[in-house]
Design an enzyme around this catalytic site. Structure first.
Site, PDB file in Angstrom:
ATOM      1  CG  ASP A  13      -2.105  -0.973   0.992  1.00  0.00           C
ATOM      2  OD1 ASP A  13      -2.641  -1.000  -0.128  1.00  0.00           O
ATOM      3  OD2 ASP A  13      -2.465  -1.691   1.929  1.00  0.00           O
TER       4      ASP A  13
ATOM      5  CG  ASP B  37      -8.055  -3.294  -2.779  1.00  0.00           C
ATOM      6  OD1 ASP B  37      -8.521  -4.219  -3.460  1.00  0.00           O
ATOM      7  OD2 ASP B  37      -8.478  -3.016  -1.654  1.00  0.00           O
TER       8      ASP B  37
END
Ligand code: GLY
Length: 390
Positions: free
Chosen positions: A113, A172
């Protein structure tokens, strides 16, 4: 007489100026962004030093995280967007304070991330005030992210697994590629960009169903590189279309087109938009249910974060597809209009200082259900700015 005429002319000019702040969509983006800036001062006053706003607890209190949480970059990023709009120096100093606490994550190789964490924060800081120190942090972040790339799979690993034959990739992850494109441009090293291209191509091949909806999680066989399982984690079912996942895909492939000008990525983004906007379960007010196949529709929960991400992506995509530009813009404006209503936009001083109510983080785990989320706010503000500029 001349003075009266002058005053009248001034009046007309001033009212034209005020009307100009109201976008043709009917949303007064300037007012909402000013209101957002005031609300974020409430958040700033209650967020402890070294911590990052995340959501609210069951009793409505502010919940924060450490810098290692995937959402840590959204708060400084939102502050920087709001500073850019209002020129309020207190927002900038608060953002810079939080960046100091976030800096160490540049060396974090345990997460995929880093794009969210570092590009939404330091990327915006560097955009507003180019600085060698920021650039180095971003380059180190890109290097850390690249350590998770596996050429056999053709992807960056999203989640670590206890089983060594698992290689888990979530949709994602498309959002972390923008950092890699930036890093290649900045450093002249093509490797980062190549990783982004390979990851996007593998995702196009395996993450999407024939109707262009996406799975949340693909578990690749670490030895062969072939998918061995396609499933969900945060969606309603393995074969459902989790709304935020669709939004991440839409945004991610829009960025892919921006960075490469390769038509196949544009076609992918358009196909995702078609899936979402033409879906029978896409509500009239354009704020998606938390999953397009959520049980209980039309009484299922909405996800404001999915709406905010989608609105921002559509406003960029509108610039690349003249034939669909009006449709994408209108849809995004309707989403933002609804999110700016009292049903979603928190009254000043409430909602623990967050802007939007009613997002869904991880419903199957009963975590962050119908709450504010820092990323809903970030993409809401980004989308408002994009609408204001459009
Ligand atoms: N896994 C990131 C998200 O909840 O969208």
């Amino acid at each position: 007489m001349k003075i009266r005429l002058l005053i009248a002319a001034l009046g007309i000019l001033l009212s034209a100026g005020c009307a100009g702040r109201r976008h043709t969509s009917g949303i007064n983006t300037t007012d909402i962004l000013s209101r957002a800036a005031e609300q974020y001062k409430v958040l700033a006053a209650t967020t402890p030093a070294g911590r990052f706003p995340k959501s609210t607890t069951a009793d409505g209190k502010l919940e924060t995280s450490g810098s290692e949480w995937w959402c840590s970059g959204f708060y400084p990023g939102t502050l920087l967007y709001l500073y850019e709009q209002t020129k309020d120096g207190s927002l900038k100093s608060e953002a810079l304070r939080r960046l100091k606490s976030l800096e160490k994550e540049q060396y974090n190789t345990a997460t995929h991330d880093l794009g969210f964490m570092m590009f939404c924060s330091f990327g915006n800081a560097n955009r507003l005030n180019p600085d060698d120190a920021y650039k180095q942090i971003l380059l180190n972040s890109a290097k850390s992210l690249s350590t998770r790339f596996n050429p056999t799979i053709g992807c960056i690993k999203s989640w670590d697994s206890k089983n060594p034959s698992d290689f888990l990739v979530i949709i994602d992850n498309m959002m972390n590629l923008e950092l890699l494109f930036w890093a290649s441009r900045e450093s002249g090293d093509p490797r980062f960009r190549e990783i982004a291209l390979i990851h996007a191509n593998t995702t196009m091949k395996h993450h999407f169903r024939p109707d262009h909806s996406s799975y949340h999680v693909i578990n690749y066989d670490a030895k062969t590189g072939q998918p061995k399982q396609k499933r969900t984690a945060q969606g309603a079912a393995n074969e459902s279309a989790w709304s935020r996942g669709q939004a991440w895909g839409l945004y991610g492939f829009t960025v892919m087109f921006r960075e490469t000008k390769d038509q196949k990525y544009l076609a992918q983004a358009e196909a995702i938009a078609d899936f979402m906007l033409k879906h029978a379960n896409f509500p009239a007010d354009k704020v998606p249910y938390w999953d397009f196949n959520a049980p209980g529709i039309p009484n299922a929960l909405r996800d404001a974060s999915a709406a905010a991400i989608t609105a921002s992506a559509l406003l960029e995509l509108a610039g690349y597809v003249p034939a669909r530009s009006a449709w994408y813009k209108q849809t995004a404006a309707s989403m933002l209009m609804r999110l700016s209503s009292n049903d979603y936009l928190a009254a000043p001083g409430t909602n623990a200082g967050f802007l939007l109510k009613h997002s869904v983080g991880h419903l199957p785990a009963k975590s962050e259900v119908d709450v504010p989320l820092s990323y809903a706010d970030y993409y809401f503000v980004e989308a408002l700015i994009r609408l204001k500029k459009s």
